[in-house]
Design a protein around this motif. Structure first.
Motif, PDB file in Angstrom:
ATOM      1  N   GLU A   1       0.796  -1.368  -0.077  1.00 42.78           N
ATOM      2  CA  GLU A   1      -0.050   0.012   0.021  1.00 42.78           C
ATOM      3  C   GLU A   1       1.070   1.323   0.160  1.00 42.78           C
ATOM      4  N   THR A   2       1.937   1.443   0.791  1.00 46.07           N
ATOM      5  CA  THR A   2       2.825   2.408   0.887  1.00 46.07           C
ATOM      6  C   THR A   2       4.125   2.266   1.710  1.00 46.07           C
TER       7      THR A   2
ATOM      8  N   LEU B   1      -0.547   7.263   3.272  1.00 46.10           N
ATOM      9  CA  LEU B   1      -0.830   6.980   1.811  1.00 46.10           C
ATOM     10  C   LEU B   1      -0.557   7.830   0.682  1.00 46.10           C
ATOM     11  N   ASP B   2      -0.351   9.138   0.765  1.00 45.54           N
ATOM     12  CA  ASP B   2      -0.013   9.999  -0.151  1.00 45.54           C
ATOM     13  C   ASP B   2       0.761  11.293   0.308  1.00 45.54           C
TER      14      ASP B   2
ATOM     15  N   GLY C   1      -4.572   9.619   4.826  1.00 44.37           N
ATOM     16  CA  GLY C   1      -4.467   9.842   3.397  1.00 44.37           C
ATOM     17  C   GLY C   1      -5.730  10.924   2.967  1.00 44.37           C
TER      18      GLY C   1
ATOM     19  N   ASP D   1      -9.978  10.489  -1.573  1.00 43.81           N
ATOM     20  CA  ASP D   1      -9.829   9.407  -2.662  1.00 43.81           C
ATOM     21  C   ASP D   1      -9.138   8.223  -2.247  1.00 43.81           C
ATOM     22  N   THR D   2      -7.887   8.528  -1.671  1.00 48.70           N
ATOM     23  CA  THR D   2      -7.191   7.183  -1.271  1.00 48.70           C
ATOM     24  C   THR D   2      -7.705   6.447  -0.278  1.00 48.70           C
TER      25      THR D   2
END
Length: 386
Positions: free
Chosen positions: A13-14, A174-175, A354, A357-358
């Motif tokens: 995932e990350t 996540l981002d 995150g 959206d994520t």
């Protein structure tokens, strides 16, 4: 409810994570205990030094950290593919910097290697693959870090028993928005706690180290370097190198079996202190000619943390600066909401942070209805439509 570590940490995932570990005792981990008057301030240096030393052994890079009175924070990136490029001897040498290793490993790393039997060599090869997996394992990183600090503190206090509260807390990032929020939260911990009034005076934090290493201070002309010889690019897989098949391991990593026979005891503190400390990860690694780095500029990050440091103040809670930090605009984040909630943002999320959206995409992959924190993500990580 307690969740298994495998569901909290997934490199698929990350590779980015925020970790927190707390002291279990009434007495302080660091700083000065107001009840007894005893100062434990020197222990901050223990933790800071050990975090950076372990980063040089593991395939784990440090983006941010803060050592507080009874807990510490770390934001890190795991580069699992890095271990695939290490030879068996490199793996064993790295691991035995931390653990004594069983007799066959010790023989392999000595002049006695030429007299080893085929069976012993096969055993060493099997152990090397076990260690290879552990050298990019967050749980093993935290195990060595916490065990070594607890050992020093217990010896100094003349006591035995548990020093840490239990399992460390982890949050997957996540981002880029999640990474920025976590780093700013961690670096501003001393200011929020009222033990420092400027970034430069936030001792035992990554932001203070970066300022010391930078060519100029952040409140001046922002022509700043990377703040350390570290490494990152965009959030995503652990490396842009061609994927290599994972090394086979004879048991599931993270299982609760006894590992003493495979690793030997932790090395004595004198040996651990001799491990060279790694640098912090750089910002915008592509510009520095590195493969991996934090995916925004140091100048923008300094500007953001300075703004948050002024806004997140007991007497100024909710105050919004006249000038909007450019990094929030670049990442499409809602400036007023981010600045207003920055001091407690990470507590609103669960084990994953995150954008909306994520988080929605992750919930779908995990076949869950929703992820905790998605409402806050919509407020903070998504700019309002014009």
């Amino acid at each position: 409810m307690t969740q298994p570590r495998a569901s909290l940490i997934s490199l698929d995932e990350t590779p980015w994570y925020h970790l927190v570990s707390r002291c279990v005792r009434r007495a302080f981990l660091c700083g000065k205990d107001p009840l007894t008057g005893t100062s434990y301030e020197h222990r901050r240096a223990w933790i800071e030094g050990r975090i950076l030393a372990l980063s040089s052994v593991f395939a784990i890079d440090i983006a941010a950290y803060a050592v507080m009175s009874n807990h510490y924070h770390v934001v890190l990136r795991v580069d699992a593919s890095r271990t695939h490029g290490w030879t068996m001897e490199q793996i064993l040498t790295r691991w035995t910097q931390l653990f004594t290793g069983p007799a066959p490993v010790q023989r392999y790393l000595s002049d006695d290697r030429v007299r080893m039997s085929a069976a012993e060599m096969a055993q060493v090869e099997e152990l090397a693959e076990i260690y290879r997996a552990r050298l990019h394992d967050i749980s093993w990183f935290m195990r060595v870090l916490n065990e070594s600090i607890a050992r020093q503190a217990n010896q100094e206090d003349g006591v035995k028993g548990r020093f840490w509260e239990g399992r460390f807390k982890s949050q997957a990032l996540l981002d880029e928005q999640a990474l920025l929020a976590a780093m700013a939260y961690v670096d501003l911990n001393p200011i929020r706690a009222g033990i420092a009034d400027t970034l430069e005076r936030s001792e035992y934090t990554s932001i203070a180290r970066r300022i010391r290493n930078a060519t100029i201070t952040p409140d001046k002309d922002r022509n700043v370097g990377t703040g350390g010889a570290d490494n990152t690019s965009k959030l995503g897989p652990a490396s842009s190198k061609p994927e290599m098949p994972p090394s086979p391991t004879p048991f599931r990593i993270g299982s609760r079996r006894d590992h003493a026979s495979e690793s030997g005891p932790l090395q004595p503190e004198k040996s651990l202190q001799n491990i060279t400390q790694a640098s912090l990860m750089p910002f915008e690694a592509s510009e520095a000619g590195l493969q991996h780095g934090i995916p925004f500029s140091l100048e923008d990050y300094f500007e953001l943390t300075e703004t948050l440091g002024r806004c997140v103040h007991p007497m100024k809670r909710g105050f919004i600066a006249d000038k909007t930090p450019g990094l929030l605009v670049k990442l499409g984040m809602e400036p007023q909401q981010f600045l207003r909630h920055a001091d407690h943002l990470l507590k609103t999320f669960g084990p994953v942070i995150g954008t909306a959206d994520t988080l929605s995409a992750l919930a779908q992959r995990r076949r869950r209805r929703r992820m905790r924190g998605i409402a806050m993500a919509r407020q903070v990580f998504q700019a309002k439509a014009a």
